[in-house]
Motif scaffolding. Structure first.
Motif, PDB file in Angstrom:
ATOM      1  N   GLY A 120       0.819  -1.205   0.000  1.00  0.00           N
ATOM      2  CA  GLY A 120       0.000   0.000   0.000  1.00  0.00           C
ATOM      3  C   GLY A 120       0.853   1.255   0.000  1.00  0.00           C
ATOM      4  O   GLY A 120       2.077   1.207  -0.188  1.00  0.00           O
ATOM      5  N   ALA A 121       0.197   2.370   0.229  1.00  0.00           N
ATOM      6  CA  ALA A 121       0.846   3.677   0.161  1.00  0.00           C
ATOM      7  C   ALA A 121       2.060   3.769   1.084  1.00  0.00           C
ATOM      8  O   ALA A 121       3.098   4.308   0.689  1.00  0.00           O
ATOM      9  N   TYR A 150       5.023   2.071  -0.560  1.00  0.00           N
ATOM     10  CA  TYR A 150       5.538   2.837  -1.695  1.00  0.00           C
ATOM     11  C   TYR A 150       6.250   4.101  -1.237  1.00  0.00           C
ATOM     12  O   TYR A 150       7.290   4.474  -1.789  1.00  0.00           O
ATOM     13  N   ARG A 184      -5.189  -0.417  -8.767  1.00  0.00           N
ATOM     14  CA  ARG A 184      -5.254   0.455  -7.570  1.00  0.00           C
ATOM     15  C   ARG A 184      -3.873   0.596  -6.935  1.00  0.00           C
ATOM     16  O   ARG A 184      -3.466   1.685  -6.541  1.00  0.00           O
ATOM     17  N   ARG A 185      -3.159  -0.515  -6.827  1.00  0.00           N
ATOM     18  CA  ARG A 185      -1.810  -0.444  -6.253  1.00  0.00           C
ATOM     19  C   ARG A 185      -0.886   0.397  -7.130  1.00  0.00           C
ATOM     20  O   ARG A 185      -0.099   1.203  -6.625  1.00  0.00           O
ATOM     21  N   ASN A 217      -1.589   3.966  -6.592  1.00  0.00           N
ATOM     22  CA  ASN A 217      -1.006   4.384  -5.306  1.00  0.00           C
ATOM     23  C   ASN A 217       0.499   4.608  -5.441  1.00  0.00           C
ATOM     24  O   ASN A 217       1.046   5.552  -4.862  1.00  0.00           O
ATOM     25  N   ASP A 243       1.037   7.867  -7.251  1.00  0.00           N
ATOM     26  CA  ASP A 243       0.778   8.976  -6.324  1.00  0.00           C
ATOM     27  C   ASP A 243       1.943   9.183  -5.364  1.00  0.00           C
ATOM     28  O   ASP A 243       2.357  10.313  -5.107  1.00  0.00           O
ATOM     29  N   SER A 281      -9.265   7.884 -10.838  1.00  0.00           N
ATOM     30  CA  SER A 281      -7.865   7.656 -10.459  1.00  0.00           C
ATOM     31  C   SER A 281      -7.013   7.341 -11.679  1.00  0.00           C
ATOM     32  O   SER A 281      -5.867   7.771 -11.765  1.00  0.00           O
TER      33      SER A 281
END
Length: 191
Positions: free
Chosen positions: A48-49, A52, A79-80, A83, A86, A172
């Motif tokens: 997850g965030a 990362y 989604r990953r 993330n 981001d 996203s």
């Protein structure tokens, strides 16, 4: 990519990056400034965030190869990946990608859609409403263009959360694609 990577640091073996909450991420290919991953290492794993961001704190450059085209068939991985983009964007970490498709085809654009149980075929989100009060409604349209009001309990066994989640992911995708273009500039990233 080999030229960007520049080879591993002499004597460097895999490194374990500490992440909040006692988690870790293992980096097998690295040098002083760069870590190289296959898409599956970062996006098929339950990361997850925080994971990362820890990688971005450690490395000013991340390389990722074997990036597939991402759409409804890779929702969790997409989604990953978003993330990760981001985290790189916020920390100004350079992200070098080798994808199976051109950048403008990386994210498949899709509408939220679900097949109904009663043969009414597909339902598409037409307009967003608010909550289930009498002052806010969500309208959907069938494939044939007929507009129906979404009830507070849903319609034909399809949850509004499914539509909302798909819409959020589509947004996203657009944001991530825009960020990747911006991150592609020669002056972008930490020095």
């Amino acid at each position: 990519m080999e030229e960007i990577f520049g080879g591993t640091a002499s004597g460097t073996e895999a490194e374990v990056i500490q992440v909040r909450f006692g988690r870790t991420v293992q980096v097998a290919r690295l040098n002083d400034r760069c870590a190289w991953f296959d898409f599956s290492e970062l996006c098929y794993q339950p990361l997850g965030a925080a994971d990362y961001l820890s990688l971005c704190d450690r490395f000013p450059v991340l390389i990722m190869d074997s990036v597939p085209q991402l759409g409804a068939n890779h929702l969790n991985e997409a989604r990953r990946f978003v993330n990760l983009i981001d985290a790189c964007y916020e920390s100004r970490t350079r992200l070098v990608l080798a994808a199976q498709v051109p950048l403008d085809e990386l994210f498949v654009d899709f509408e939220a859609q679900v097949e109904s149980r009663d043969g009414d075929v597909e339902l598409f989100v037409s307009e967003k409403g608010g909550n289930s009060s009498s002052f806010a409604t969500t309208m959907i349209r069938t494939k044939e263009g007929e507009h129906l009001e979404w009830s507070a309990t849903g319609l034909i066994g399809v949850s509004l959360a499914q539509f909302s989640s798909a819409n959020d992911l589509a947004f996203s995708f657009r944001r991530a694609a825009s960020r990747l273009v911006e991150m592609g500039g020669k002056k972008w990233g930490r020095q």
